[in-house]
Write an enzyme that holds these catalytic residues in place. Structure first.
Site, short mmCIF file in Angstrom:
data_model
loop_
_atom_site.label_atom_id
_atom_site.label_comp_id
_atom_site.label_asym_id
_atom_site.label_seq_id
_atom_site.Cartn_x
_atom_site.Cartn_y
_atom_site.Cartn_z
N HIS A 1 40.52 60.03 81.40
CA HIS A 1 40.76 59.10 80.28
C HIS A 1 42.15 59.30 79.66
CE1 HIS A 1 36.56 58.83 80.94
NE2 HIS A 1 36.15 59.70 80.05
N ARG B 1 15.78 62.13 93.48
CA ARG B 1 14.94 63.15 94.13
C ARG B 1 13.46 63.02 93.79
NH1 ARG B 1 17.37 68.74 95.50
NH2 ARG B 1 15.19 69.25 95.72
N LYS C 1 35.96 68.12 71.40
CA LYS C 1 34.57 67.96 70.98
C LYS C 1 34.43 68.55 69.58
CE LYS C 1 32.95 66.58 75.00
NZ LYS C 1 32.32 65.29 75.15
C1 BG6 Z 1 32.89 61.00 79.44
C2 BG6 Z 1 32.94 62.48 79.17
O1 BG6 Z 1 33.66 60.67 80.56
O2 BG6 Z 1 33.41 60.30 78.31
C3 BG6 Z 1 32.20 62.83 77.90
O3 BG6 Z 1 32.34 63.15 80.26
C4 BG6 Z 1 32.68 61.98 76.74
O4 BG6 Z 1 32.35 64.20 77.60
C5 BG6 Z 1 32.69 60.51 77.12
O5 BG6 Z 1 31.82 62.21 75.64
C6 BG6 Z 1 33.35 59.68 76.05
O6 BG6 Z 1 33.16 58.32 76.31
P1 BG6 Z 1 33.19 57.26 75.13
O7 BG6 Z 1 33.21 55.95 75.81
O8 BG6 Z 1 31.95 57.50 74.32
O9 BG6 Z 1 34.41 57.56 74.35
#
Ligand code: BG6
Length: 473
Positions: A250, A48, A340
């Site tokens: 994931h 944007r 988290k």
């Molecule tokens: C992302 C999430 O898809 O994956 C995040 O939105 C998370 O919240 C992240 O922190 C983790 O990725 P990685 O590769 O650092 O484990």
């Protein structure tokens, strides 16, 4: 230079996003440095803000220096990479910007006399994806409307929708403009080396697969823990929560890799067929059983984070017990835990085997002290450990747990591709194996929707920062 890859234009929607700056631009640069891009390529950033090519090049340069310092090498290489960067200012919801984008693309094509090989990357909030796809189609940039020899592809970042309904809507919009073979739903966990290795570990070794079933395996646990909070993503987290942010993609993809049957061959479709069957075999979490099998948590202090409601009941932690009701796995619990601000950052899969029928050697109350395990650590270390019992030195015949360990770092010397680098290259060459198919994104949302529906209104249990979160009973 990658001679197998046609010259192409990479269009990056959300060119100023955090993801573009931390991962995408550095990964594109790594590909260029490693000679994995074709002779001629153009990268057009779209966002944007009203900045021009030069300002975008400076921004990209800074991002690459900050996030891929080990790759920079000779500064002149970074300079020549940046010469391939262009910028178009656009409001993604309005058609004018797409006219400018088309003009910018055409300029490159006329200049380089190649046909329009286009890869669109959507690094944008989920609400914008339908607008972008729709406008690409209306401006003759959709995959289905290609009229000359060349290819078009779209890569779409997670979150892919917010629930089953919105994911279906998005799938329908995408299918209106792109064929499924042109659509790449990205989950960066599938680009991680130890995750890709699960397939190889399971199906290239004769010794594990015969044991990989309900007869020998007691339980499987999958942990995706982070030792930091939501950082500046309060607004996103308030809409998303952890189930959507981590488990839907994931978490379920890791589960599918561990659980799937051997594919009939190594084609993307064969592998993705098997993963889809896993999701369809998951025992439904209904209102009756969900509260026995799910615990949600929220770290203390979450409500004080920026852009978070003071009475928020959004979860930052979830522990879920799932069952795969098929011939191989019936009755084996799969514990998935993600959160988290937990005690440490670790992503790990632990396969725990059943105890031997008689426990001669040790702790009479339990065999869990030396239970055999295969521990696949995805990060921070990239290891596979096998845990078994060994005789403790001395006169007594008692066992202690010991480990045999494989570590990527010490076993292989080759340069390491980052997950985004690998997946970007896969999308460029047209390999969809590590991308999520339309049916699977919907099946994953169905699982999450059923949990969320049954947990509606449940206040997540508070947990102290840097603890392991509430236990599943
Ligand atoms: C992302 C999430 O898809 O994956 C995040 O939105 C998370 O919240 C992240 O922190 C983790 O990725 P990685 O590769 O650092 O484990």
């Amino acid at each position: 230079m990658n001679r197998q890859l046609d010259n192409f234009t990479f269009v990056l929607f959300g060119a100023k996003s955090d993801l573009a700056s931390r991962k995408l631009l550095p990964s594109l640069y790594r590909l260029a440095r490693w000679g994995q891009l074709p002779e001629k390529y153009r990268i057009i950033g779209v966002a944007r803000s009203d900045i021009g090519h030069a300002a975008f090049r400076t921004l990209a340069r800074e991002s690459i220096i900050a996030h891929a310092p080990e790759t920079i090498g000779d500064e002149s290489q970074l300079d020549s990479f940046c010469e391939n960067l262009y910028y178009v200012c656009a409001d993604f919801t309005q058609s004018e910007g797409y006219v400018s984008l088309r003009e910018e693309i055409d300029r490159g094509i006329a200049h380089e006399a190649s046909c329009s090989n286009l890869l669109f990357y959507l690094s944008t909030p989920p609400g914008l994806a339908p607008h972008i796809i729709d406008n690409l189609e209306k401006n003759g940039l959709g995959g289905k409307s290609i009229t000359c020899k060349g290819w078009r592809k779209v890569v779409i970042e997670k979150p892919y929708g917010f629930d089953l309904e919105t994911a279906r809507e998005l799938n329908a919009i995408v299918a209106g403009a792109f064929h499924e073979e042109q659509t790449y739903r990205i989950d960066h966990y599938l680009g991680k080396e130890p995750v890709q290795n699960i397939l190889v570990f399971r199906f290239s070794n004769g010794m594990f697969e015969p044991l990989w079933n309900r007869q020998y395996i007691d339980n499987v646990s999958i942990t995706i823990a982070e030792d930091f909070g939501i950082r500046t993503r309060g607004a996103y987290y308030e809409k998303s929560g952890l189930l959507r942010d981590i488990i839907q993609n994931h978490g379920l993809q890791l589960l599918a890799s561990i659980v799937m049957e051997p594919p009939v061959d190594l084609s993307a479709e064969a592998v993705r067929d098997e993963k889809e069957k896993v999701l369809r075999s998951l025992r439904p979490l209904t209102t009756d059983n969900v509260r026995k099998n799910v615990v949600l948590g929220q770290y203390e202090g979450y409500r004080d984070e920026e852009d978070v409601a003071p009475d928020s009941i959004v979860e930052t932690y979830a522990a879920v017990r799932l069952y795969v009701d098929n011939w191989r796995w019936k009755g084996v619990p799969f514990y998935m835990k993600a959160g988290k601000n937990l005690a440490k950052r670790v992503t790990e899969i632990v396969i725990t085997f059943k105890c031997p029928p008689q426990n001669f050697f040790g702790h009479p109350e339990s065999c869990s002290y030396t239970a055999n395990q295969i521990i696949i650590q995805v990060q921070p270390e990239e290891t596979i450990a096998i845990r078994f019992g060994a005789k403790r030195p001395g006169k007594e015949l008692v066992t202690d747990p010991v480990f045999m360990k494989f570590d990527y770092k010490t076993s292989f010397e080759s340069k390491k591709m980052s997950p985004y680098q690998r997946l970007l290259l896969d999308a460029m060459v047209g390999d969809q194996m590590h991308f999520v198919r339309q049916d699977t994104v919907e099946s994953s949302w169905a699982v999450i929707d059923s949990i969320r529906e049954s947990m509606k209104g449940v206040v997540p249990e508070p947990y102290p920062v840097h603890s392991w979160g509430p236990e599943l009973k």
